[in-house]
Design an enzyme around this catalytic site. Sequence first.
Site, PDB file in Angstrom:
ATOM      1  CD  GLU A 222      -3.253   0.702   2.082  1.00  0.00           C
ATOM      2  OE1 GLU A 222      -2.993   1.147   3.219  1.00  0.00           O
ATOM      3  OE2 GLU A 222      -4.340   0.171   1.811  1.00  0.00           O
TER       4      GLU A 222
ATOM      5  CG  HIS B  84       6.743 -29.651   3.754  1.00  0.00           C
ATOM      6  ND1 HIS B  84       7.437 -30.816   3.474  1.00  0.00           N
ATOM      7  CD2 HIS B  84       7.303 -29.134   4.870  1.00  0.00           C
ATOM      8  CE1 HIS B  84       8.363 -30.992   4.411  1.00  0.00           C
ATOM      9  NE2 HIS B  84       8.308 -29.987   5.264  1.00  0.00           N
TER      10      HIS B  84
ATOM     11  CE  LYS C 219     -11.494   2.282   0.704  1.00  0.00           C
ATOM     12  NZ  LYS C 219     -10.882   3.226   1.624  1.00  0.00           N
TER      13      LYS C 219
END
Length: 511
Positions: free
Chosen positions: A334, A365, A474
Amino acid sequence: MAARKAPDWEALRAHARRLGARTLSAQLAADPSRATDFSLDVGALHANFARQGYDREARAALFAAAEAARLPQAFRALFDGETVNASERRPALHTALRSDLGHGPVAKAARGQALDARQRMAAMVAELEASDITDIINVGIGGSDLGPRLAVDALAEFRTGRFRVHFLNNVDASGVHRLLPGLDPARTAVVLASKSFGTQETLLNGGIVRDWLAGRGRLYAVTSATERAAAFGVAPERVLPIWDWVGGRYSLWSSVGFAVALALGNANFDQLLAGAAQMDAHVLAQAPPTNLAAWHALTMVWNRNARGLGSHAILPYDQRLALLPDYLQQLVMESLGKNVGAGGEPLAESTVPVLWGGTGTNSQHSFFQALHQGSDDVPADLLGVVRPAHGYGESQQWVLANLLAQSESLANGHAGEDAQRHYPGGRPNTLVLLDQLTPASLGALLAMYEHSVYAASVLWGINAFDQWGVERGKVLAAGLHPALDGQGDDSAVSDPVTRALLRRIRASRGG
Ligand code: F6P
């Protein structure tokens, strides 16, 4: 005052080309004292950069680039409260929340506000400790969630209070759906952590828990928008402040850390701040060659711009730091995910790498295959804690053995008997060791990353403290919300793909 000079990117790339054919193991063989000379100790932190691909000459060029970019002066400007966040015309004074190193009235005023708020928060913690509250719910997202959640999880061994601390973040109501039935509203304190008090996820979840509390339990807010919190139903004496000079992703040290202080107690929260303050003092005092945050940032810049590597892995070898990659994802991506300079000018150079990661040994793994033999070099920070909080010595030996083995193997590779079993090596990595994981060492580590992010922003000439890129989504979501209602009025939806998807969702709902 000398002008700030951007790094000579071509010169750095020329170093990378000169070193191109030399493997990391060949570089180490030619210059074995790199093993210690390419490392730094700051308090409880040790960082070893010997497995990065630059040699002494290239490293000197990086340090010179930091001087030319006036990085030491830029650190001073940050601490003194200069307007380092140009697009929002603000300082970024998170350092004033934990240390008193800034000069001038802006930094001093911030420090005063921070100390007052800290005192009020400590009193609220003491009051809750003396009450019959058993559960705390922190409602927040992004910086109002990731830092507190990391600190509470990483430092579980330091819990003093009897509180169970829960976190609600996602707008998806699965969180409230699972959490609330197990809690007693009369014995629950809810902290609505939102600097803006305008974040849709937090207001939605906050409304659900406020209604669930129904006047029982306690409702607190941490915000810079006190009127909005009051309108939401939070009593003014239960509102803790934060200010526009603290960025959300830099706010752990403020009242946003309320849940941390409740979980760990005031004294441990103070230790977290003290560890960060130690790192603050270090970065202000040290020139780039002995400055851990500067060196760390220059390493990222080297891998990104001289080597052209677009990804960076965070690999903590300690389960307590499992949330560190998530936390750093916000802090780094950000802050540094910008394609224009601080003044709005287009940038020719690449900026932030994609940052991701997971704990060792689990990730050995899962995705380590790609780190060892994938087609791309992925630079990594491998982090380990020397002394564990438990007494299982054998387990700890294996953790550290794996940490050392992976760092070595990624860097040095191994000649295989056939192509499938060949390890190319040359995968650059920095090894970070903490003596122990304590509130102070965690504080120092996180502050180191904050300052590294800032240093990278100075080298790239970008603003590390705004985040305009997240706003557009938004706005679109707010516009689409009504179209998802029963009537499904699509007239305001201009995008044909979105319209088709809306129809598909409504069909699936039977509407
Ligand atoms: O949408 C991004 C963001 O603004 C982050 O920068 C911030 O940490 C988060 O939202 C939460 O913001 P607030 O604390 O204002 O609710």
